[in-house]
Write an enzyme that holds these catalytic residues in place. Structure first.
Site, mmCIF file in Angstrom:
data_model
loop_
_atom_site.group_PDB
_atom_site.id
_atom_site.type_symbol
_atom_site.label_atom_id
_atom_site.label_comp_id
_atom_site.label_asym_id
_atom_site.label_seq_id
_atom_site.Cartn_x
_atom_site.Cartn_y
_atom_site.Cartn_z
ATOM 1 N N LYS A 113 0.881 -1.113 -0.102
ATOM 2 C CA LYS A 113 0.148 -0.032 -0.073
ATOM 3 C C LYS A 113 0.619 0.683 -0.160
ATOM 4 O O LYS A 113 0.503 2.125 -0.550
ATOM 5 C CB LYS A 113 -0.326 0.301 1.302
ATOM 6 C CG LYS A 113 -2.037 -1.295 0.824
ATOM 7 C CD LYS A 113 -3.159 -0.979 2.223
ATOM 8 C CE LYS A 113 -4.190 -2.165 1.260
ATOM 9 N NZ LYS A 113 -3.430 -3.232 1.535
HETATM 10 C C1 LIG Z 1 -4.302 -4.770 1.100
HETATM 11 C C2 LIG Z 1 -3.543 -5.996 0.666
HETATM 12 C C3 LIG Z 1 -3.924 -7.000 -0.169
HETATM 13 C C4 LIG Z 1 -5.340 -6.708 -0.789
HETATM 14 O O1 LIG Z 1 -5.095 -5.673 -1.591
HETATM 15 P P1 LIG Z 1 -6.418 -5.029 -2.789
HETATM 16 O O2 LIG Z 1 -5.870 -4.025 -3.814
HETATM 17 O O3 LIG Z 1 -7.271 -4.864 -1.694
HETATM 18 O O4 LIG Z 1 -7.019 -6.280 -3.359
HETATM 19 C C5 LIG Z 1 -2.746 -7.976 -0.366
HETATM 20 N N1 LIG Z 1 -1.880 -8.378 0.664
HETATM 21 C C6 LIG Z 1 -1.476 -6.877 1.500
HETATM 22 C C7 LIG Z 1 -0.704 -7.473 2.298
HETATM 23 C C8 LIG Z 1 -2.466 -6.475 1.628
HETATM 24 O O5 LIG Z 1 -2.303 -5.430 2.675
#
Ligand SMILES: *Cc1c(COP(=O)(O)O)cnc(C)c1O
Length: 468
Positions: A113
């Protein structure tokens, strides 16, 4: 470039108008009115670029109301080796022949993120400064999103963050990541309740339109278009690292929850990046896998939403998914509105017609799911064969990736977090805890800054009024 809504509102809006927004007024999600096509010559030109330069090229196709020199400076300031650990920003690491990990989790909070949130922090500061406005970001987190948002917004002019988290329910590492921030514009509110209480409070405050307007309340959730756009860049960057010519194709396997990450892959593919398959990997919360297998999208109730060892994928509905369905339906806003508005409200599910379902293959999507046992096995196997420790989400991706390998097509598995964030499960798999990055060795012993509050909307509002 103008933006429209997936539910049919065609009012043309520019990037800066939607940057600070959540849902479109008709309840849909914003998308560009078309996807700019990237031809062979452009791909060749982009091959030699640094990550920040590549980000600028891609962003500038979608953002025409920020001067190019400013946009370039924002990208250069965001994607640095100092923040993301390497010059490549998203380096590849080979496992068995044909399978590589693409590292997206070397930013400040050790999860993917950061890739988008770090840019968002700089874009918000720039846009608010230009308008002479301020914004108070209110959010609820059970761990990852909140800390990525705080690390992106810390010290930014014009922005304050009020982040609600359930008191005593985050891991010591997650708490330390958020609570160790000493920046004056970051407010950690530790709510005496569970995550749902935090979320309900955020909803209640956001629904009080007078309060929302007066105190300039905003959010940074995963439906924000700028976040999705920032993620498109690492699909191109991964492709260029894995190939020598533009005649080659690659596939991506994406640990998925809210469909934000893999939706960026879909956008890259629509732009013309030679992607063979987009592999959607879920855990036991298999809303998306079920859709790609059956054509039925059925959101889950809380009793059917499981707490798993890949918790960032524990979702009951996928908030970005409507964007893909809109494209799948030939950008028919009325049909999208019927499915996500009326039908989903009434039935908690919708099913595509046979015709509509048949189109999925043309978009490159395939899927699969994993269990806790699958994750432990993938973590052990990757450690034993390659000496690489992967986190539980990446393990979901790798397990499902291996079910979709194609001869001659490199498979890039997106590494969405570092193992240290999920140390208990790593210990369960390997009998040892993963190492902390050296810079974070003292994280859990740093002084903490947070306020414990009652799970009460008025208490939170009063806190915002006193500190905004
Ligand atoms: C947020 C997240 C995901 C999922 O990603 P999306 O964009 O919601 O599909 C997968 N792995 C980790 C470690 C995350 O923080």
């Amino acid at each position: 470039m103008k933006y429209l809504s997936t539910r049919g509102d065609q009012t043309p809006r520019s990037f800066s108008e939607i940057l600070l927004e959540g849902l479109a007024p008709d309840g849909g999600l914003y998308l560009p009115e078309h996807y700019p096509k990237v031809d062979d010559a452009a791909l060749s030109r982009w091959r030699g670029l640094s990550y920040a330069e590549l980000a600028f090229e891609i962003l500038s196709l979608y953002i025409d109301d920020i001067p190019a020199a400013d946009l370039k400076a924002l990208a250069a300031k965001t994607y640095t080796a100092a923040v993301f650990g390497t010059e490549a920003i998203v380096p590849l690491r080979a496992l068995e022949p044909g399978v590589q990990l693409e590292a997206l989790s070397n930013g400040p909070t050790l999860a993917f993120k950061d890739m988008a949130m770090q840019l968002l922090g700089n874009l918000f500061e720039y846009e608010l400064g230009r308008r002479g406005e301020t914004l108070n970001i209110l959010g609820a987190t059970s761990g990852d999103t909140g800390s990525a948002a705080e690390h992106a917004m810390r010290g930014k002019k014009g922005v304050s963050v009020f982040m609600l988290s359930p008191y005593g329910r985050m891991s010591p590492f997650q708490q330390a990541q958020m609570f160790s921030l000493q920046d004056e514009n970051i407010h950690n509110l530790s709510v005496e309740g569970v995550f749902d209480d935090c979320q309900d409070i955020v909803k209640a405050v956001s629904n009080d339109l007078a309060f929302k307007r007066k105190w300039r309340i905003g959010t940074v959730n995963s439906i924000n278009w700028a976040r999705l756009l920032a993620q498109v860049v690492y699909y191109f960057a991964g492709y260029f690292q894995a190939t020598k010519t533009n005649a080659e194709k690659v596939s991506f396997a994406v640990p998925s929850g809210n469909f934000g990450n893999v939706c960026a892959g879909h956008v890259a593919r629509m732009m013309g990046l030679p992607i063979a398959q987009l592999v959607v990997a879920t855990n036991e919360n298999d809303v998306l896998d079920e859709f790609f297998r059956t054509g039925t999208y059925r959101v889950r109730g809380s009793a059917e939403t499981f707490e798993t060892s890949s918790p960032s994928m524990d979702i009951s509905k996928a908030s970005n998914f409507e964007r893909f369905v809109f494209d799948l339906l030939g950008r028919d806003g009325a049909r999208t509105c019927e499915l996500f508005g009326a039908t989903l409200q009434r039935d908690g599910a919708f099913t595509l017609s046979a015709d509509e379902k048949a189109r999925i293959a043309g978009f490159g999507f395939v899927s699969g799911s994993s269990t806790h046992a699958d994750r432990l096995a993938a973590i052990r196997d990757t450690d034993a064969r390659f000496g690489v420790v992967i986190d539980t989400h990446t393990a979901d991706g790798l397990k499902v990736a291996r079910e979709h390998l194609q001869q001659g097509v490199p498979m890039l598995v997106l590494e969405t977090a570092l193992p240290v964030k999920f140390a208990d499960t790593i210990e369960e798999a390997l009998g040892r805890r993963p190492a902390l990055p050296a810079a974070l060795a003292d994280l859990e012993s740093r002084p903490k800054r947070f306020t414990v509050v009652k799970a009460d909307v008025d208490v939170i509002k009063a806190f915002v009024e006193a500190h905004a």
